[in-house]
Design a protein around this motif. Structure first.
Motif, PDB file in Angstrom:
ATOM      1  N   LYS A 228      -1.985  81.734 -39.678  1.00  0.00           N
ATOM      2  CA  LYS A 228      -1.439  83.047 -39.313  1.00  0.00           C
ATOM      3  C   LYS A 228      -0.877  83.028 -37.906  1.00  0.00           C
ATOM      4  N   THR A 229      -1.598  82.373 -36.982  1.00  0.00           N
ATOM      5  CA  THR A 229      -1.130  82.314 -35.601  1.00  0.00           C
ATOM      6  C   THR A 229       0.135  81.481 -35.479  1.00  0.00           C
ATOM      7  N   ALA A 230       0.223  80.404 -36.244  1.00  0.00           N
ATOM      8  CA  ALA A 230       1.443  79.590 -36.244  1.00  0.00           C
ATOM      9  C   ALA A 230       2.642  80.421 -36.668  1.00  0.00           C
ATOM     10  N   ARG A 231       2.453  81.263 -37.681  1.00  0.00           N
ATOM     11  CA  ARG A 231       3.549  82.125 -38.143  1.00  0.00           C
ATOM     12  C   ARG A 231       3.975  83.096 -37.038  1.00  0.00           C
ATOM     13  N   GLU A 232       2.996  83.654 -36.305  1.00  0.00           N
ATOM     14  CA  GLU A 232       3.312  84.592 -35.222  1.00  0.00           C
ATOM     15  C   GLU A 232       4.063  83.892 -34.092  1.00  0.00           C
ATOM     16  N   PHE A 233       3.631  82.691 -33.730  1.00  0.00           N
ATOM     17  CA  PHE A 233       4.324  81.931 -32.686  1.00  0.00           C
ATOM     18  C   PHE A 233       5.753  81.609 -33.119  1.00  0.00           C
ATOM     19  N   ASP A 234       5.910  81.263 -34.384  1.00  0.00           N
ATOM     20  CA  ASP A 234       7.243  80.928 -34.888  1.00  0.00           C
ATOM     21  C   ASP A 234       8.177  82.128 -34.797  1.00  0.00           C
ATOM     22  N   LYS A 236       7.992  84.560 -32.702  1.00  0.00           N
ATOM     23  CA  LYS A 236       8.251  84.965 -31.319  1.00  0.00           C
ATOM     24  C   LYS A 236       9.104  83.958 -30.538  1.00  0.00           C
ATOM     25  N   ILE A 237       8.838  82.650 -30.731  1.00  0.00           N
ATOM     26  CA  ILE A 237       9.585  81.675 -29.914  1.00  0.00           C
ATOM     27  C   ILE A 237      10.360  80.649 -30.742  1.00  0.00           C
ATOM     28  N   GLY A 238      10.028  80.523 -32.037  1.00  0.00           N
ATOM     29  CA  GLY A 238      10.719  79.553 -32.884  1.00  0.00           C
ATOM     30  C   GLY A 238      10.119  78.167 -32.774  1.00  0.00           C
ATOM     31  N   LEU A 239       9.403  77.772 -33.790  1.00  0.00           N
ATOM     32  CA  LEU A 239       8.783  76.442 -33.825  1.00  0.00           C
ATOM     33  C   LEU A 239       9.658  75.467 -34.597  1.00  0.00           C
ATOM     34  N   THR A 240       9.465  74.186 -34.350  1.00  0.00           N
ATOM     35  CA  THR A 240      10.113  73.163 -35.180  1.00  0.00           C
ATOM     36  C   THR A 240       9.103  72.458 -36.072  1.00  0.00           C
ATOM     37  N   GLY A 241       7.808  72.664 -35.782  1.00  0.00           N
ATOM     38  CA  GLY A 241       6.782  72.023 -36.590  1.00  0.00           C
ATOM     39  C   GLY A 241       5.400  72.271 -36.024  1.00  0.00           C
ATOM     40  N   SER A 242       4.408  71.650 -36.642  1.00  0.00           N
ATOM     41  CA  SER A 242       3.014  71.826 -36.235  1.00  0.00           C
ATOM     42  C   SER A 242       2.309  70.483 -36.120  1.00  0.00           C
ATOM     43  N   VAL A 243       1.213  70.503 -35.368  1.00  0.00           N
ATOM     44  CA  VAL A 243       0.285  69.377 -35.290  1.00  0.00           C
ATOM     45  C   VAL A 243      -1.093  69.933 -35.619  1.00  0.00           C
ATOM     46  N   LEU A 244      -1.774  69.322 -36.565  1.00  0.00           N
ATOM     47  CA  LEU A 244      -3.105  69.783 -36.962  1.00  0.00           C
ATOM     48  C   LEU A 244      -4.148  68.857 -36.342  1.00  0.00           C
ATOM     49  N   THR A 245      -5.042  69.428 -35.540  1.00  0.00           N
ATOM     50  CA  THR A 245      -6.066  68.626 -34.864  1.00  0.00           C
ATOM     51  C   THR A 245      -7.425  68.816 -35.537  1.00  0.00           C
ATOM     52  N   ILE A 257      -3.049  72.569 -46.263  1.00  0.00           N
ATOM     53  CA  ILE A 257      -2.379  72.915 -47.517  1.00  0.00           C
ATOM     54  C   ILE A 257      -1.396  74.068 -47.327  1.00  0.00           C
ATOM     55  N   SER A 258      -1.732  75.031 -46.459  1.00  0.00           N
ATOM     56  CA  SER A 258      -0.966  76.280 -46.388  1.00  0.00           C
ATOM     57  C   SER A 258       0.135  76.319 -45.343  1.00  0.00           C
ATOM     58  N   ILE A 259      -0.005  75.557 -44.254  1.00  0.00           N
ATOM     59  CA  ILE A 259       0.807  75.825 -43.072  1.00  0.00           C
ATOM     60  C   ILE A 259       2.308  75.630 -43.302  1.00  0.00           C
ATOM     61  N   PHE A 260       2.693  74.636 -44.108  1.00  0.00           N
ATOM     62  CA  PHE A 260       4.119  74.441 -44.383  1.00  0.00           C
ATOM     63  C   PHE A 260       4.668  75.581 -45.230  1.00  0.00           C
ATOM     64  N   GLU A 261       3.930  75.965 -46.256  1.00  0.00           N
ATOM     65  CA  GLU A 261       4.382  77.025 -47.161  1.00  0.00           C
ATOM     66  C   GLU A 261       4.529  78.355 -46.432  1.00  0.00           C
ATOM     67  N   VAL A 262       3.597  78.646 -45.508  1.00  0.00           N
ATOM     68  CA  VAL A 262       3.601  79.932 -44.803  1.00  0.00           C
ATOM     69  C   VAL A 262       4.664  79.973 -43.713  1.00  0.00           C
ATOM     70  N   THR A 263       4.790  78.904 -42.940  1.00  0.00           N
ATOM     71  CA  THR A 263       5.732  78.914 -41.812  1.00  0.00           C
ATOM     72  C   THR A 263       7.105  78.366 -42.170  1.00  0.00           C
ATOM     73  N   GLN A 264       7.170  77.588 -43.255  1.00  0.00           N
ATOM     74  CA  GLN A 264       8.396  76.873 -43.628  1.00  0.00           C
ATOM     75  C   GLN A 264       8.854  75.917 -42.529  1.00  0.00           C
ATOM     76  N   LYS A 265       7.877  75.497 -41.714  1.00  0.00           N
ATOM     77  CA  LYS A 265       8.123  74.481 -40.688  1.00  0.00           C
ATOM     78  C   LYS A 265       7.166  73.322 -40.962  1.00  0.00           C
TER      79      LYS A 265
END
Length: 441
Positions: A228-234, A236-245, A257-265
């Motif tokens: 959810k937070t990744a979607r909000e950041f995207d 507001k500022i526009g993301l190109t991708g994510s790193v999962l730690t 499983i969800s982060i690509f489908e939700v953010t489309q990044k």
């Protein structure tokens, strides 16, 4: 890694007693998948869409020759998981000189550690990398960055007296351009998306640096909160991708499983351990393998490529393809894998050995297992002799362990054998065909 989810998905075979896929068994198995995904903290809407896809596909497909109904259903689940997580590895788009990677995310998500891991990952590829200490909010953040980077000869640009991250970033960028650094990685302070002041600060950094990549660093332990937070950041500022730690310490697969489908990044990297070396490209097929308890031969092969001589690699590959696991195999492979990293994490990457890796849990426990195997005769290691109580007692005495320890080892190997029997035709070459791809590419 994903304990409960993996065990529930492996139990899907029990729903298919008939010789074909029917409305009834597909419905029951699909409901089991839905519940397993929700318990793993997968986004609710994502889980529902996923289940509808596998139901539609299962009822519309004929059984592939050589597969049983349960195997066919698992193959469908596997294929859809791969699609859901992005299908292909996504490399960094580094097109500028110097290229800039801006890291952002919540406090405590592992941004500073990820910055060093990413710098080391790219340095191994021959890149000249400069790290920018842009987290001026957290006490000790600059010191942490420098301390982590020093053993790997990674250069850090820092200005402790400066209070404005933008000013530090500007000087770091000028240094990178002047001294011919190919890459500038900018660490930033953790922030909430609702903190307007800090989000404006991040936007200013992005406007000046014009980064090639803006990566959201998320902790897998946060599950759907991270997504959810990744979607909000995207937004507001526009993301190109994510790193999962922190994937190594999380039993939940929801974020992966969800982060690509939700953010489309795309999810571009994953952190699988505490060491600086423990960062790897996110591969949807590799993740689907791990979720379904099939090991991780994709990343195991990459590690073998990096650390093991070609002849040894080919021998290891043959043993993996053969999938005939004996105590002697374990001993030989363990000696090879010592070069490739912590044994407990590597064991989880091997098809059939994942259960043993979980059983061991630590390097100390793995050494105990090694001692038990070394206390066996050669015929016992090759499983040509049944391990009777008297033999187990002798093995325990010789290894400084207990009969209960030996019993757990034997039980784990039996579980491994059972897992291999569930694989089509019981070998990895058939498993490659089953999964619809060449895992050794």
């Amino acid at each position: 890694m994903f304990g409960l989810l993996t065990s529930k998905l492996q139990n899907l075979f029990s729903f298919f007693k008939e010789d074909q896929l029917t409305d009834k068994n597909v419905e029951k198995a699909s409901e089991a998948v839905r519940l397993a995904l929700l318990e793993a903290d997968v986004n609710y809407e994502v889980a529902l869409r996923f289940v509808e896809k596998i139901k539609t596909k299962a009822l519309g497909e004929k059984i592939t020759r050589g597969l049983k109904p349960g195997e066919q259903f698992i193959k469908i689940v596997y294929d859809e998981l791969v699609l859901l997580m992005g299908e292909q590895e996504q490399v960094l788009a580094l097109n500028s000189t110097p290229s800039v990677v801006l890291l952002c995310g919540l406090q405590g998500s592992g941004k500073t550690t990820t910055a060093v891991k990413l710098a080391y990952f790219l340095k191994k590829q021959g890149k000249k990398v400069l790290l920018c200490a842009g987290d001026l909010q957290r006490p000790g953040a600059v010191d942490q960055l420098e301390k982590l980077a020093a053993p790997y000869q990674l250069e850090v640009f820092a200005k402790r007296e400066e209070k404005q991250p933008l000013a530090v970033a500007k000087e770091a960028f000028l240094k990178a351009r002047k001294e011919a650094f190919e890459l500038l990685i900018v660490d930033t302070a953790g922030r909430l998306h609702i903190d307007e002041t800090l989000m404006l600060e991040l936007s200013a950094l992005k406007d000046f640096l014009k980064p090639d990549e803006v990566l959201f660093v998320a902790s897998a332990a946060l599950g759907q909160d991270a997504v959810k937070t990744a979607r909000e950041f995207d937004q507001k500022i526009g993301l190109t991708g994510s790193v999962l730690t922190m994937l190594d310490g999380s039993a939940r697969a929801g974020a992966a499983i969800s982060i690509f489908e939700v953010t489309q990044k795309p999810l571009k990297f994953e952190g699988v351990g505490e060491r600086v070396e423990d960062l790897q490209l996110f591969n949807p097929r590799s993740m689907a393998d791990r979720i379904l308890g099939m090991g991780d031969v994709i990343n195991l092969a990459k590690k073998a490529e990096e650390h093991i001589r070609q002849e040894e690699k080919e021998n290891l590959e043959k043993r993996l393809r053969r999938a005939e696991i004996t105590y002697e195999d374990y001993l030989k492979q363990m000696n090879l894998m010592r070069r490739m990293g912590p044994l407990s994490s590597l064991m989880r990457m091997m098809p059939g050995f994942a259960g043993l890796g979980e059983m061991a849990g630590s390097e100390k426990e793995l050494k105990k297992v090694e001692a038990m195997v070394l206390s066996m005769t050669i015929t016992e290691r090759l499983e040509k002799t049944d391990l009777s109580y008297s033999r187990r007692k002798r093995i325990a005495l010789g290894s400084g362990t207990s009969v209960d320890d030996v019993n757990r080892l034997v039980k784990s190997f039996k579980k491994i054998k059972q897992l291999l029997k569930n694989m089509p035709k019981g070998d990895l070459s058939k498993m490659q065909q089953f999964l619809g791809g060449d895992v050794w590419r």
